[in-house]
Motif scaffolding. Structure first.
Motif, PDB file in Angstrom:
ATOM      1  N   GLN A 102      95.013  32.450 -22.465  1.00  0.00           N
ATOM      2  CA  GLN A 102      94.062  31.792 -21.563  1.00  0.00           C
ATOM      3  C   GLN A 102      94.824  31.143 -20.409  1.00  0.00           C
ATOM      4  N   THR A 103      94.118  30.783 -19.365  1.00  0.00           N
ATOM      5  CA  THR A 103      94.757  30.110 -18.239  1.00  0.00           C
ATOM      6  C   THR A 103      94.976  28.635 -18.565  1.00  0.00           C
ATOM      7  N   VAL A 104      95.860  28.022 -17.800  1.00  0.00           N
ATOM      8  CA  VAL A 104      96.158  26.595 -17.952  1.00  0.00           C
ATOM      9  C   VAL A 104      94.872  25.777 -17.889  1.00  0.00           C
ATOM     10  N   ASP A 105      94.036  26.028 -16.883  1.00  0.00           N
ATOM     11  CA  ASP A 105      92.804  25.253 -16.708  1.00  0.00           C
ATOM     12  C   ASP A 105      91.888  25.356 -17.920  1.00  0.00           C
ATOM     13  N   ILE A 106      91.769  26.541 -18.453  1.00  0.00           N
ATOM     14  CA  ILE A 106      90.890  26.742 -19.614  1.00  0.00           C
ATOM     15  C   ILE A 106      91.414  25.985 -20.819  1.00  0.00           C
ATOM     16  N   VAL A 107      92.717  26.093 -21.088  1.00  0.00           N
ATOM     17  CA  VAL A 107      93.290  25.403 -22.251  1.00  0.00           C
ATOM     18  C   VAL A 107      93.136  23.893 -22.110  1.00  0.00           C
ATOM     19  N   LEU A 108      93.411  23.372 -20.924  1.00  0.00           N
ATOM     20  CA  LEU A 108      93.323  21.923 -20.733  1.00  0.00           C
ATOM     21  C   LEU A 108      91.883  21.411 -20.807  1.00  0.00           C
ATOM     22  N   ALA A 109      90.904  22.273 -20.548  1.00  0.00           N
ATOM     23  CA  ALA A 109      89.493  21.859 -20.582  1.00  0.00           C
ATOM     24  C   ALA A 109      88.895  21.880 -21.991  1.00  0.00           C
ATOM     25  N   VAL A 110      89.595  22.441 -22.969  1.00  0.00           N
ATOM     26  CA  VAL A 110      89.058  22.498 -24.335  1.00  0.00           C
ATOM     27  C   VAL A 110      88.903  21.067 -24.861  1.00  0.00           C
ATOM     28  N   PRO A 111      87.725  20.721 -25.335  1.00  0.00           N
ATOM     29  CA  PRO A 111      87.521  19.365 -25.861  1.00  0.00           C
ATOM     30  C   PRO A 111      88.461  19.078 -27.044  1.00  0.00           C
ATOM     31  N   ASP A 112      88.972  17.855 -27.087  1.00  0.00           N
ATOM     32  CA  ASP A 112      89.915  17.474 -28.138  1.00  0.00           C
ATOM     33  C   ASP A 112      89.301  17.554 -29.533  1.00  0.00           C
ATOM     34  N   ASP A 113      87.982  17.464 -29.617  1.00  0.00           N
ATOM     35  CA  ASP A 113      87.339  17.474 -30.936  1.00  0.00           C
ATOM     36  C   ASP A 113      86.873  18.870 -31.373  1.00  0.00           C
ATOM     37  N   VAL A 114      87.277  19.914 -30.658  1.00  0.00           N
ATOM     38  CA  VAL A 114      86.826  21.265 -31.009  1.00  0.00           C
ATOM     39  C   VAL A 114      87.203  21.663 -32.443  1.00  0.00           C
ATOM     40  N   PRO A 115      88.305  21.160 -33.032  1.00  0.00           N
ATOM     41  CA  PRO A 115      88.588  21.535 -34.417  1.00  0.00           C
ATOM     42  C   PRO A 115      87.463  21.183 -35.403  1.00  0.00           C
ATOM     43  N   PHE A 116      86.621  20.228 -35.041  1.00  0.00           N
ATOM     44  CA  PHE A 116      85.517  19.850 -35.926  1.00  0.00           C
ATOM     45  C   PHE A 116      84.306  20.775 -35.778  1.00  0.00           C
ATOM     46  N   SER A 117      84.389  21.758 -34.882  1.00  0.00           N
ATOM     47  CA  SER A 117      83.275  22.670 -34.605  1.00  0.00           C
ATOM     48  C   SER A 117      83.215  23.853 -35.560  1.00  0.00           C
ATOM     49  N   PHE A 118      84.240  24.035 -36.380  1.00  0.00           N
ATOM     50  CA  PHE A 118      84.332  25.228 -37.217  1.00  0.00           C
ATOM     51  C   PHE A 118      83.668  25.082 -38.582  1.00  0.00           C
ATOM     52  N   GLY A 119      83.073  23.932 -38.844  1.00  0.00           N
ATOM     53  CA  GLY A 119      82.405  23.722 -40.122  1.00  0.00           C
ATOM     54  C   GLY A 119      83.368  23.670 -41.293  1.00  0.00           C
ATOM     55  N   LEU A 120      84.592  23.277 -41.036  1.00  0.00           N
ATOM     56  CA  LEU A 120      85.593  23.241 -42.099  1.00  0.00           C
ATOM     57  C   LEU A 120      85.691  21.887 -42.780  1.00  0.00           C
ATOM     58  N   ALA A 121      85.002  20.880 -42.253  1.00  0.00           N
ATOM     59  CA  ALA A 121      85.069  19.542 -42.841  1.00  0.00           C
ATOM     60  C   ALA A 121      84.574  19.543 -44.287  1.00  0.00           C
ATOM     61  N   GLU A 122      83.673  20.482 -44.610  1.00  0.00           N
ATOM     62  CA  GLU A 122      83.157  20.570 -45.979  1.00  0.00           C
ATOM     63  C   GLU A 122      84.127  21.319 -46.891  1.00  0.00           C
ATOM     64  N   ALA A 123      85.091  22.005 -46.300  1.00  0.00           N
ATOM     65  CA  ALA A 123      85.968  22.881 -47.074  1.00  0.00           C
ATOM     66  C   ALA A 123      87.392  22.347 -47.245  1.00  0.00           C
TER      67      ALA A 123
END
Length: 149
Positions: A102-123
């Protein structure tokens, strides 16, 4: 998903959330197996990679921006985690699949909390998810350091 999340990462979020919790773990293991090996220039040189201490098992990462220093360049990600650490390797696999190339801009724009979007908190434990949050934070900091100087 937010438009700040690249399509490759959005697809992974959707894939995980379409599955039952046990199947999410299986997908995480598959991503662990797909994590590419370190390029030869890093093999045996873990001191040149950054250790992510928040991970429960040793994980090292390196970030390169191509061309070097270009604020519009392409981000390349490299990870090292032992094969006996499939959860940590799986988190690295998610970030590699979703952000490498990905480009620099795209990587830097990823929200810091995106790891919680994968539904893995239950696992997996919150401590393990903290490791993935830390990986993303280190990636973004290394990108910023390389393009800002």
């Amino acid at each position: 998903m937010s438009s700040q999340i690249p399509e490759s990462l959005t697809e992974l979020v959707d894939d995980f959330n379409e599955l039952a919790v046990p199947d999410r773990l299986q997908l995480l293991l598959e991503l662990s197996d797909e994590l590419p090996p370190l390029p030869e220039r890093y093999e045996g040189h873990l001191d040149e990679l950054e250790r992510v201490d928040e991970c429960q098992t040793p994980l090292f990462l390196a970030v390169e921006v191509e061309p070097a220093g270009d604020p519009h360049g392409t981000v390349r990600l490299f990870f090292h985690a032992p094969p006996e650490s499939p959860t940590t390797r799986g988190f690295a696999g998610i970030l590699h699949t979703g952000l490498d190339g990905q480009t620099v801009d795209i990587v830097l724009a990823v929200p810091d909390d995106v790891p919680f979007s994968f539904g893995l908190a239950e696992a997996v434990s919150p401590l393990r998810l903290r490791g993935m949050v830390a990986m993303l934070g280190r990636i973004k900091r290394q990108v910023r350091d390389q393009v800002v100087g």
